[in-house]
Design a protein around this motif. Sequence first.
Motif, PDB file in Angstrom:
ATOM      1  N   PHE A 376       1.346  -1.395   0.466  1.00 26.10           N
ATOM      2  CA  PHE A 376       0.118  -0.139   0.177  1.00 26.10           C
ATOM      3  C   PHE A 376       0.358   1.184  -0.110  1.00 26.10           C
ATOM      4  N   LEU A 377       2.040   1.273   0.205  1.00 25.70           N
ATOM      5  CA  LEU A 377       3.142   2.488   0.302  1.00 25.70           C
ATOM      6  C   LEU A 377       3.306   2.810  -0.883  1.00 25.70           C
ATOM      7  N   HIS A 378       3.307   1.645  -1.514  1.00 25.58           N
ATOM      8  CA  HIS A 378       3.727   2.104  -3.089  1.00 25.58           C
ATOM      9  C   HIS A 378       2.662   2.947  -4.244  1.00 25.58           C
ATOM     10  N   ASP A 379       1.612   2.478  -3.408  1.00 25.13           N
ATOM     11  CA  ASP A 379       0.187   2.830  -3.745  1.00 25.13           C
ATOM     12  C   ASP A 379      -0.427   4.629  -3.206  1.00 25.13           C
ATOM     13  N   LEU A 380       0.556   5.123  -2.725  1.00 22.43           N
ATOM     14  CA  LEU A 380       0.308   6.654  -2.431  1.00 22.43           C
ATOM     15  C   LEU A 380       0.722   7.481  -3.263  1.00 22.43           C
ATOM     16  N   LYS A 381       1.406   7.837  -4.666  1.00 17.56           N
ATOM     17  CA  LYS A 381       1.139   8.241  -4.854  1.00 17.56           C
ATOM     18  C   LYS A 381       0.599   9.619  -5.720  1.00 17.56           C
ATOM     19  N   GLU A 382      -0.796   9.041  -5.715  1.00 17.82           N
ATOM     20  CA  GLU A 382      -1.844   9.762  -5.874  1.00 17.82           C
ATOM     21  C   GLU A 382      -2.543  10.750  -4.646  1.00 17.82           C
ATOM     22  N   ASP A 383      -2.841  11.378  -5.004  1.00 14.41           N
ATOM     23  CA  ASP A 383      -3.857  12.442  -3.991  1.00 14.41           C
ATOM     24  C   ASP A 383      -4.714  11.285  -3.219  1.00 14.41           C
ATOM     25  N   MET A 429     -12.786  15.202  -0.162  1.00 17.04           N
ATOM     26  CA  MET A 429     -11.350  14.950  -0.927  1.00 17.04           C
ATOM     27  C   MET A 429     -11.667  14.088  -1.751  1.00 17.04           C
ATOM     28  N   LEU A 430     -11.652  13.042  -1.625  1.00 15.50           N
ATOM     29  CA  LEU A 430     -11.103  12.059  -2.593  1.00 15.50           C
ATOM     30  C   LEU A 430     -12.739  11.685  -3.979  1.00 15.50           C
ATOM     31  N   ALA A 431     -13.425  12.454  -3.079  1.00 17.68           N
ATOM     32  CA  ALA A 431     -14.601  12.626  -3.999  1.00 17.68           C
ATOM     33  C   ALA A 431     -14.846  13.230  -5.127  1.00 17.68           C
ATOM     34  N   ASP A 432     -14.010  14.671  -4.498  1.00 16.35           N
ATOM     35  CA  ASP A 432     -13.991  16.106  -5.391  1.00 16.35           C
ATOM     36  C   ASP A 432     -12.481  15.844  -6.381  1.00 16.35           C
ATOM     37  N   TYR A 433     -11.566  15.462  -5.705  1.00 15.24           N
ATOM     38  CA  TYR A 433     -10.300  14.609  -6.954  1.00 15.24           C
ATOM     39  C   TYR A 433     -11.310  13.664  -7.804  1.00 15.24           C
ATOM     40  N   LEU A 434     -11.666  12.925  -7.258  1.00 15.34           N
ATOM     41  CA  LEU A 434     -12.313  11.762  -8.393  1.00 15.34           C
ATOM     42  C   LEU A 434     -12.794  13.057  -9.965  1.00 15.34           C
ATOM     43  N   SER A 435     -13.970  13.554  -9.015  1.00 24.04           N
ATOM     44  CA  SER A 435     -14.832  14.255 -10.280  1.00 24.04           C
ATOM     45  C   SER A 435     -13.487  15.172 -11.017  1.00 24.04           C
ATOM     46  N   LYS A 437     -10.920  14.995 -11.671  1.00 24.60           N
ATOM     47  CA  LYS A 437      -9.705  14.407 -13.057  1.00 24.60           C
ATOM     48  C   LYS A 437     -10.567  13.613 -13.904  1.00 24.60           C
ATOM     49  N   LYS A 438     -11.877  12.849 -13.371  1.00 27.19           N
ATOM     50  CA  LYS A 438     -12.916  13.302 -14.363  1.00 27.19           C
ATOM     51  C   LYS A 438     -13.046  14.316 -15.045  1.00 27.19           C
ATOM     52  N   SER A 439     -13.476  14.838 -14.679  1.00 28.68           N
ATOM     53  CA  SER A 439     -13.366  16.302 -15.689  1.00 28.68           C
ATOM     54  C   SER A 439     -12.691  16.912 -16.474  1.00 28.68           C
ATOM     55  N   GLU A 441     -10.216  14.733 -17.537  1.00 32.84           N
ATOM     56  CA  GLU A 441      -9.898  13.688 -18.279  1.00 32.84           C
ATOM     57  C   GLU A 441     -11.311  14.328 -19.745  1.00 32.84           C
ATOM     58  N   LEU A 442     -11.992  14.259 -19.345  1.00 36.25           N
ATOM     59  CA  LEU A 442     -13.003  14.887 -20.248  1.00 36.25           C
ATOM     60  C   LEU A 442     -12.322  15.659 -21.018  1.00 36.25           C
ATOM     61  N   ASN A 443     -12.702  16.866 -20.709  1.00 38.53           N
ATOM     62  CA  ASN A 443     -12.137  18.095 -21.595  1.00 38.53           C
ATOM     63  C   ASN A 443     -10.649  17.570 -22.259  1.00 38.53           C
ATOM     64  N   SER A 444      -9.969  16.504 -21.976  1.00 37.53           N
ATOM     65  CA  SER A 444      -8.603  16.588 -22.676  1.00 37.53           C
ATOM     66  C   SER A 444      -9.431  15.660 -24.005  1.00 37.53           C
ATOM     67  N   LYS A 445     -10.094  14.850 -23.871  1.00 41.78           N
ATOM     68  CA  LYS A 445     -10.489  14.431 -25.431  1.00 41.78           C
ATOM     69  C   LYS A 445     -11.188  14.890 -25.199  1.00 41.78           C
ATOM     70  N   SER A 446     -12.230  15.984 -25.409  1.00 37.22           N
ATOM     71  CA  SER A 446     -12.606  16.949 -26.324  1.00 37.22           C
ATOM     72  C   SER A 446     -11.869  18.060 -26.769  1.00 37.22           C
ATOM     73  N   GLY A 447     -10.774  18.126 -26.925  1.00 37.54           N
ATOM     74  CA  GLY A 447     -10.243  19.145 -27.531  1.00 37.54           C
ATOM     75  C   GLY A 447      -8.744  18.487 -28.580  1.00 37.54           C
TER      76      GLY A 447
END
Length: 449
Positions: A376-383, A429-435, A437-439, A441-447
């Motif tokens: 689990f220590l190696h899985d903490l690079k992302e917030d 904080m987790l929900a906001d982060y995922l939201s 990140k999803k936003s 990614e969507l912006n990146s795809k639309s661009g």
Amino acid sequence: MMVTRMHTRGWSDISGEETTKIETSGKRQKSDVSSKPANGDVAKSPSKQHVPVAQKIIYDYDVDPYDYKDDTLTDAVMEMLKHYDIFRIFSFDIAQMRRFVNHVKLFYNPKNLFHNFKHVWGVLHLSFQILTHGGDKYLHSLDIFAIVVAALCHDIQHPGNNNAFELATASDWSKAKSYNVDAGILERHHATITQSLLNADGTDYDILVGMDASQKEHFRRQVALIILGTDMAKHSSILAEAQGYQRDASVPRSADETITAQTNGTQDNKNGTIEDSNGKAKSLKSSAASRKHFTIREVSCSQIAYDEAKPARRGAVDANDPESRLAFTRVLVHSADIGAQTQCTKVALQWMNRCYGEFRSQAEREEMLGIVTSPFLHDLKEDNKTFSAQHSFIEEIVQPLWEALSNFLPELTFAREQLLVNKEGYKKMLADYLSEKKSSELNSKSGKK
């Protein structure tokens, strides 16, 4: 004695502010900590100019030790001991204790993000808070003094990594045979160093100079067992102990065993007397309860430091049973050790960032060595992984213990409630982060279209 929060700040209070983010380099980046005097001490309130800073902060549940110099924190240790009249009861002076604390401080690595002197002071402070919120009525002077020393020493000479790392790297500490006891590598080492400090008879930091032989023996054993009880591998057994406590079945100190300096009737163990409400000396030998205070089981010195506590009965804290009190002190300090998330949001975030920063540092060292001790220590690079891990830690580990503790000591209910506020904050904080990140990614795809 009820001590209220001086300031409680929730997650909504820090919206729009930048929380403290600490990287593995150990440097503090942008912080939400308000400005403070250049000397590191919080500005005195105009109405309380005469009250020393150290005397004030011990009663503030949400104090952040990073707001103060170490000298101020050391002064605060003296204030905690004075609160319980420890210097008079055990016939030693403040200078000896100050030298002891300064000596202990030398063993802590200030480069550790989490396991450093500030952390152990924080654990001592929360232990003091638990005591002053009802815990002290089940304990004696010797127990409280043991809590202070054990809290200060429970991570002494900590290397900034966990037990699994010590084992995987075959460290010298992992091979030590100092203890024939079921305990973690690091906890055994912390206890070993502490015992050596407590056996320093005749030094200028000998804080046991006023105790008789039986008191010293019991004290050293109690300190060792409290430290060994901070091993997270012991959490389940300590949780079970706490969950079994019933207020109706528990026995507080009797009137002639009052220990706080603010009340009449304090003990003088060295002279073998206590003072009654009229200030008249009364022999300890005439009090059966007081004799039980110093009851020591007849075992050798090598055994006494490591035998587990054996209360006469479970499901209660009996102030007349030394073994019951010892078991309770283990519950108390372990609760304080993992209790930073019961503090206000700003302080809770500070400790979370430091803890996970140290975890990431260990993960980097493991990658360099080509080992993986704790996946689990190696899985903490992302917030998002950090927020998720912290939410789970509170829900599965901290919350059950603090629910049990606050059920037994209702004056701590506010701390449990703040813990739940912080838990929901990490979930948000987790929900906001995922939201976000999803936003993104969507912006990146639309661009790209």
